[in-house]
Design a protein around this motif. Structure first.
Motif, PDB file in Angstrom:
ATOM      1  N   VAL A  55     -33.573 -16.364 -25.031  1.00 45.26           N
ATOM      2  CA  VAL A  55     -34.161 -15.912 -26.285  1.00 45.26           C
ATOM      3  C   VAL A  55     -34.374 -17.109 -27.198  1.00 45.26           C
ATOM      4  N   THR A  56     -35.545 -17.186 -27.814  1.00 51.21           N
ATOM      5  CA  THR A  56     -35.843 -18.243 -28.771  1.00 51.21           C
ATOM      6  C   THR A  56     -36.673 -17.657 -29.911  1.00 51.21           C
ATOM      7  N   VAL A  57     -37.143 -18.510 -30.792  1.00 56.75           N
ATOM      8  CA  VAL A  57     -37.965 -18.041 -31.911  1.00 56.75           C
ATOM      9  C   VAL A  57     -39.243 -18.874 -31.946  1.00 56.75           C
ATOM     10  N   GLU A  58     -40.356 -18.212 -32.285  1.00 55.89           N
ATOM     11  CA  GLU A  58     -41.603 -18.968 -32.374  1.00 55.89           C
ATOM     12  C   GLU A  58     -41.508 -19.971 -33.520  1.00 55.89           C
ATOM     13  N   ALA A  59     -42.245 -21.064 -33.474  1.00 59.08           N
ATOM     14  CA  ALA A  59     -43.151 -21.455 -32.427  1.00 59.08           C
ATOM     15  C   ALA A  59     -42.550 -22.601 -31.597  1.00 59.08           C
ATOM     16  N   VAL A  74     -35.375 -16.934 -15.079  1.00 51.58           N
ATOM     17  CA  VAL A  74     -35.250 -15.718 -15.899  1.00 51.58           C
ATOM     18  C   VAL A  74     -36.429 -15.662 -16.874  1.00 51.58           C
ATOM     19  N   PRO A  75     -36.710 -14.503 -17.473  1.00 57.58           N
ATOM     20  CA  PRO A  75     -37.762 -14.426 -18.491  1.00 57.58           C
ATOM     21  C   PRO A  75     -37.317 -15.016 -19.829  1.00 57.58           C
ATOM     22  N   VAL A  76     -38.292 -15.302 -20.657  1.00 59.98           N
ATOM     23  CA  VAL A  76     -38.057 -15.736 -22.046  1.00 59.98           C
ATOM     24  C   VAL A  76     -38.540 -14.620 -22.969  1.00 59.98           C
ATOM     25  N   VAL A  77     -37.813 -14.398 -24.048  1.00 62.25           N
ATOM     26  CA  VAL A  77     -38.331 -13.562 -25.140  1.00 62.25           C
ATOM     27  C   VAL A  77     -38.309 -14.408 -26.399  1.00 62.25           C
ATOM     28  N   PHE A  78     -39.442 -14.484 -27.075  1.00 63.21           N
ATOM     29  CA  PHE A  78     -39.413 -15.211 -28.346  1.00 63.21           C
ATOM     30  C   PHE A  78     -39.509 -14.234 -29.518  1.00 63.21           C
ATOM     31  N   ALA A  79     -38.615 -14.439 -30.494  1.00 64.10           N
ATOM     32  CA  ALA A  79     -38.638 -13.623 -31.704  1.00 64.10           C
ATOM     33  C   ALA A  79     -39.878 -13.973 -32.498  1.00 64.10           C
ATOM     34  N   LYS A  80     -40.508 -12.967 -33.066  1.00 60.49           N
ATOM     35  CA  LYS A  80     -41.711 -13.176 -33.873  1.00 60.49           C
ATOM     36  C   LYS A  80     -41.315 -13.283 -35.336  1.00 60.49           C
ATOM     37  N   LYS A  81     -42.015 -14.160 -36.016  1.00 60.13           N
ATOM     38  CA  LYS A  81     -41.728 -14.366 -37.437  1.00 60.13           C
ATOM     39  C   LYS A  81     -42.627 -13.520 -38.314  1.00 60.13           C
ATOM     40  N   THR A  86     -49.492  -5.487 -32.573  1.00 61.33           N
ATOM     41  CA  THR A  86     -49.076  -4.979 -31.266  1.00 61.33           C
ATOM     42  C   THR A  86     -47.558  -4.863 -31.132  1.00 61.33           C
ATOM     43  N   LEU A  87     -46.802  -5.276 -32.166  1.00 57.38           N
ATOM     44  CA  LEU A  87     -45.338  -5.068 -32.107  1.00 57.38           C
ATOM     45  C   LEU A  87     -45.041  -3.688 -32.687  1.00 57.38           C
ATOM     46  N   THR A  88     -45.576  -2.704 -31.978  1.00 57.77           N
ATOM     47  CA  THR A  88     -45.377  -1.314 -32.403  1.00 57.77           C
ATOM     48  C   THR A  88     -44.005  -0.858 -31.939  1.00 57.77           C
ATOM     49  N   GLY A  89     -43.605   0.286 -32.403  1.00 55.28           N
ATOM     50  CA  GLY A  89     -42.315   0.831 -31.983  1.00 55.28           C
ATOM     51  C   GLY A  89     -41.206   0.083 -32.664  1.00 55.28           C
ATOM     52  N   GLU A  90     -40.007   0.316 -32.230  1.00 55.42           N
ATOM     53  CA  GLU A  90     -38.872  -0.219 -32.951  1.00 55.42           C
ATOM     54  C   GLU A  90     -38.536  -1.641 -32.509  1.00 55.42           C
ATOM     55  N   ALA A  91     -38.119  -2.426 -33.468  1.00 51.22           N
ATOM     56  CA  ALA A  91     -37.728  -3.806 -33.202  1.00 51.22           C
ATOM     57  C   ALA A  91     -36.402  -4.091 -33.900  1.00 51.22           C
ATOM     58  N   TYR A  92     -35.610  -4.960 -33.314  1.00 49.97           N
ATOM     59  CA  TYR A  92     -34.454  -5.511 -34.018  1.00 49.97           C
ATOM     60  C   TYR A  92     -34.980  -6.550 -34.998  1.00 49.97           C
ATOM     61  N   GLU A  93     -34.366  -6.608 -36.153  1.00 47.69           N
ATOM     62  CA  GLU A  93     -34.892  -7.492 -37.193  1.00 47.69           C
ATOM     63  C   GLU A  93     -33.740  -8.170 -37.915  1.00 47.69           C
ATOM     64  N   SER A  94     -33.930  -9.428 -38.276  1.00 47.76           N
ATOM     65  CA  SER A  94     -32.908 -10.147 -39.019  1.00 47.76           C
ATOM     66  C   SER A  94     -33.580 -11.067 -40.036  1.00 47.76           C
ATOM     67  N   ALA A  95     -32.951 -11.226 -41.179  1.00 48.23           N
ATOM     68  CA  ALA A  95     -33.498 -12.093 -42.225  1.00 48.23           C
ATOM     69  C   ALA A  95     -32.963 -13.508 -42.042  1.00 48.23           C
ATOM     70  N   THR A 103     -37.595 -20.164 -48.455  1.00 47.68           N
ATOM     71  CA  THR A 103     -38.020 -18.772 -48.458  1.00 47.68           C
ATOM     72  C   THR A 103     -37.288 -18.030 -47.347  1.00 47.68           C
ATOM     73  N   THR A 104     -37.196 -16.719 -47.478  1.00 46.06           N
ATOM     74  CA  THR A 104     -36.590 -15.901 -46.433  1.00 46.06           C
ATOM     75  C   THR A 104     -37.691 -15.288 -45.592  1.00 46.06           C
ATOM     76  N   PHE A 105     -37.560 -15.432 -44.269  1.00 41.93           N
ATOM     77  CA  PHE A 105     -38.521 -14.739 -43.409  1.00 41.93           C
ATOM     78  C   PHE A 105     -37.742 -13.825 -42.459  1.00 41.93           C
ATOM     79  N   HIS A 106     -38.461 -12.927 -41.825  1.00 43.84           N
ATOM     80  CA  HIS A 106     -37.817 -11.968 -40.930  1.00 43.84           C
ATOM     81  C   HIS A 106     -38.213 -12.265 -39.495  1.00 43.84           C
ATOM     82  N   ILE A 107     -37.225 -12.258 -38.611  1.00 45.49           N
ATOM     83  CA  ILE A 107     -37.534 -12.424 -37.193  1.00 45.49           C
ATOM     84  C   ILE A 107     -37.291 -11.088 -36.500  1.00 45.49           C
ATOM     85  N   ARG A 108     -38.116 -10.820 -35.501  1.00 46.10           N
ATOM     86  CA  ARG A 108     -38.070  -9.509 -34.836  1.00 46.10           C
ATOM     87  C   ARG A 108     -38.206  -9.662 -33.337  1.00 46.10           C
TER      88      ARG A 108
END
Lengths: 190, 190
Positions: A55-59, A74-81, A86-95, A103-108
């Protein structure tokens, strides 16, 4: 990782006591041969750890996470900022608070791609105050997945992110830990 | 590329006549084995082209650009969408309108990493209306570099980006061209 330290010393630019610019090989222009060596080194450092997903975070975390994932297979998943259509449905989110951007941004991450009991290795390019890593770890915990460790390309050892994570009992492996930057001189932790 | 088409048909989600979600393997969770095959395929398609550098845009273009770059043995430069504290000095900049987000954003590449006479291959994950590709091409032209071609993972053939680029005389190679999406049925251009 000597190859990396040599490259930082050769091509990194110290813009201030806090800011190191490595955009000639890591986070704007990217040396894929070096990235591949970094991926191999993460696989060596975490060879005793069961990893199901990275797991990582963009970019700028994406490239090194992908090269590591090749060695872990293994696969990679990158958190979106940013919210995307297209990120429909439920996502985990953190500030995440960014000192750089003040500034505060949210990753999902979509709940489909982080599952309970998955063994997760978090990988990112920089560890400074630890806010981004803590955000990713929060997502892993929200999912009920297992955090197996955090792999970092460059840790700023003079900031407290590494200490915070290690005091939480989290295994942190950094390819280069910078103790101090002073003018053109970069000192590494040995 | 049959491997990719099969994967799109198996795991892609058609959200509407225009929107295809491939975040289980391409732009949120990433299948690095598939990405590696895509990189190899771009190298095969552009084997007659002299490439010095691959240019893409953050974030979802980075992974496929990196895997392609391994086969070309060249660096990657990704255009940044957001002003950063370390992108000091002069940068080439172009405005890109996003239909998805209905907003204009600016992409930037430092003048240090795009030089006159460099031979540039542009790679991106999607080609729809062509706005992002045209922005990248604009940066290449501003630098006086040579645009050698555009490689795309998924081209939406029912939108006009591919036509626009090809009519400009630009060589475009897409790993999958979708002719139409209708309910669960995806039709590819052969």
């Amino acid at each position: 990782m000597d190859l990396l330290k040599d490259r930082i010393s050769k091509d990194g630019e110290v813009l201030s006591r806090d800011v190191l610019k490595v955009d000639s090989f890591l986070n704007h222009q990217m040396d894929v041969g070096l990235l591949d060596e970094m991926g191999k080194e993460f696989a060596r450092l975490f060879c005793d750890v069961k990893v199901d997903k990275i797991v990582t975070v963009e970019a700028s975390g994406i490239a090194v996470a992908c090269f590591a994932a090749r060695y872990f297979d293994v696969p990679v998943v990158f958190a979106k900022k940013h919210a995307t259509s297209t990120l429909t449905g439920e996502a985990y989110e953190s500030a995440v608070y960014s000192f750089t951007k003040q500034t505060t941004f949210h990753i999902r991450i979509s709940k489909k791609y982080l599952k309970p009991c998955e063994n997760i290795l978090v990988i990112d390019d920089f560890l400074a105050n630890g806010k981004a890593a803590l955000g990713l770890i929060d997502l892993v915990h929200q999912a009920g997945a297992n955090l197996m460790g955090v792999g970092v390309v460059i840790e700023k050892g003079f900031q407290n992110g590494g200490d915070i994570l290690r005091k939480m009992g989290i295994r942190v492996e950094s390819l280069a830990i910078i103790e101090a930057m002073n003018g053109h001189t970069i000192t590494y932790r040995v």
